[in-house]
Design an enzyme around this catalytic site. Structure first.
Site, short mmCIF file in Angstrom:
data_model
loop_
_atom_site.label_atom_id
_atom_site.label_comp_id
_atom_site.label_asym_id
_atom_site.label_seq_id
_atom_site.Cartn_x
_atom_site.Cartn_y
_atom_site.Cartn_z
N CYS A 16 48.02 46.10 38.13
CA CYS A 16 46.77 46.26 37.93
C CYS A 16 45.82 45.46 38.86
O CYS A 16 44.47 45.46 38.87
CB CYS A 16 46.37 45.39 36.42
SG CYS A 16 47.22 46.08 34.88
N ARG A 57 30.92 47.52 22.92
CA ARG A 57 30.48 47.60 21.55
C ARG A 57 29.43 46.50 21.06
O ARG A 57 29.95 45.28 21.17
CB ARG A 57 31.71 47.52 20.78
CG ARG A 57 32.49 48.78 21.04
CD ARG A 57 33.85 48.83 20.24
NE ARG A 57 34.88 49.77 20.75
CZ ARG A 57 36.00 49.31 21.54
NH1 ARG A 57 36.14 47.85 21.68
NH2 ARG A 57 36.77 50.14 21.70
N GLY A 101 51.75 43.97 36.63
CA GLY A 101 53.10 44.45 36.24
C GLY A 101 54.19 43.73 37.23
O GLY A 101 53.91 43.46 38.15
N HIS A 106 39.15 48.89 31.66
CA HIS A 106 40.32 48.45 32.61
C HIS A 106 40.70 49.49 33.22
O HIS A 106 42.00 50.04 33.01
CB HIS A 106 41.18 47.49 32.08
CG HIS A 106 42.40 47.07 32.89
ND1 HIS A 106 42.40 46.98 34.12
CD2 HIS A 106 43.80 46.40 32.45
CE1 HIS A 106 43.62 46.52 34.80
NE2 HIS A 106 44.36 46.28 33.60
N GLN A 110 54.18 45.07 28.57
CA GLN A 110 52.82 44.34 28.59
C GLN A 110 52.58 43.90 27.05
O GLN A 110 52.06 42.49 27.12
CB GLN A 110 51.76 44.91 29.46
CG GLN A 110 52.06 45.27 30.88
CD GLN A 110 51.03 45.42 31.63
OE1 GLN A 110 49.82 45.03 31.41
NE2 GLN A 110 51.26 46.07 32.92
N CYS A 148 46.45 39.29 35.96
CA CYS A 148 47.90 39.60 35.72
C CYS A 148 48.10 40.86 36.10
O CYS A 148 47.42 41.87 36.34
CB CYS A 148 48.21 39.43 34.18
SG CYS A 148 47.19 40.36 33.06
#
Length: 380
Positions: free
Chosen positions: A89, A208, A368, A336, A149, A366
């Site tokens: 990420c 939203r 992986g 993301h 995750q 963060c």
């Protein structure tokens, strides 16, 4: 060693899964942002030494060194190279670290750092095709189920004692702040328009409005039946791209460009790969120690909202002011797009620092494998 400065940062709007950007080939999406970055600054792309792009799921349409194909698609000269990297990420935040190091060491004068991910077209898991990435030596060291995750997010919530209500409240905050920022026009100056068959996309799709704790409370948990993580308090599956133009101060002066920020400090940290998502905490501590700054010296933070427990645990451990954390919303609302997220967060933070005259900004996310990048930028 000289400084590395960022003179421009642009991003696409972030599209929802199977949404407005899903019809765009990821290389074309990246090309659009690259072409916009060059047009915004007015530079001749021939001065670019390299394009460093993050992309996580390097499968199908995202193979073939997408950094190179995107640069060519953007009309850059054939002698402008490109390289694609994967630090999960944090890939495009790492792209900035590589670009800054290359420039500061004198190996290049001008580098573009960024990333792209079309999760609609290349879903997560496409690269493994059902095969485990964990070898026997890893499994011997970390026995049990393969790291996940979502389970890591559940473990964080349990370790730090976060309730479902606290996570959902944080999620509502993300959507509310992103909606307010959109309505104020905060993102207008950073978004590169993307042309699609249905029209021009210039607004983030995932926000939203009008959510409530009651509506979020109706969502089922995803990873544990008795858990707290739902689709409502996790980041969205998204499509998007972002890029930054990095160079030496001398080159910026030569090209008539005004530096926005300099890369003050760039570090990495690792942590337990099973819980996977806690490394932003030691990465932040490492960045502050190396920079000589305190948490209170930092005027704004971007901590990726992969799951709501991640920034909440980071807040608890660092003692940072929540009002400075993701003040324009985060990945829970804005999405993301894996390989593009680091550059998206950085682009948003750079524009905020410039517009609000904030001297220092810190970004961490963060990744992986239990890793994290942390970057401190200083306003020029």
């Amino acid at each position: 060693m000289t400084d590395a400065v960022i003179v421009a940062a642009r991003r696409s709007a972030t599209g929802k899964r199977n949404g407005a950007l899903s019809g765009i080939h990821p290389a074309d999406l990246a090309s659009t942002v690259l072409a916009d970055l060059v047009a915004t600054t007015g530079i001749d792309p021939a001065v670019i030494d390299d394009v460093v792009f993050g992309c996580v799921s390097q499968a199908f349409e995202q193979t073939g060194d997408i950094a190179r194909t995107a640069a060519l698609g953007a009309g850059f000269p054939e002698d402008v190279t490109g390289v694609t990297i994967d630090r999960q990420c944090g890939s495009s935040q790492q792209a900035l670290h590589f670009a800054a190091a290359t420039v500061a060491s004198g190996q290049a004068d001008v580098v573009i750092a960024g990333g792209v991910e079309s999760m609609s077209r290349v879903p997560m898991g496409s690269t493994s095709q059902g095969k485990s990435p964990y070898g026997q030596a890893f499994k011997s060291r970390y026995p049990g189920d393969n790291p996940n995750q979502g389970i890591g997010a559940e473990m964080i919530a349990e370790r730090w004692g976060f309730s479902r209500t606290q996570l959902d409240e944080f999620s509502l905050r993300s959507h509310a702040l992103a909606a307010e920022a959109t309505d104020r026009g905060d993102f207008a100056g950073q978004i590169a328009p993307v042309q699609t068959e249905s029209g021009t996309v210039t607004v983030d799709e995932g926000i939203r409005r009008g959510g409530t704790l009651e509506s979020l409370g109706k969502l089922n948990t995803v990873f544990r039946e008795d858990g707290v993580i739902t689709a409502g308090n996790a980041s969205q599956i998204s499509d998007g791209s972002a890029a930054m133009l990095v160079m030496t101060p001398a080159k910026a002066k030569e090209l008539g460009l005004t530096p926005l920020v300099r890369v003050h400090t760039a570090v990495l940290a690792g942590d337990d790969p099973r819980i996977m998502l806690t490394a932003p905490i030691p990465a932040t501590a490492k960045a502050l120690k190396r920079s000589g700054l305190s948490i209170n010296d930092i005027g704004t933070f971007e901590v990726n909202e992969a799951f709501a427990p991640v920034p909440l645990a980071w807040l608890k451990e660092t003692g940072a002011d929540i009002e400075r954390l993701n003040p324009q919303g985060g990945a829970i609302a804005l999405g993301h797009p894996l390989g593009g997220s680091g550059a998206r967060l950085m682009t948003t933070m750079i524009h905020r620092m410039v517009n609000q005259n904030i001297r220092y900004g810190l970004q961490t996310m963060c990744e992986g494998g239990g890793q994290a990048n942390a970057t401190i930028l200083e306003l020029v």
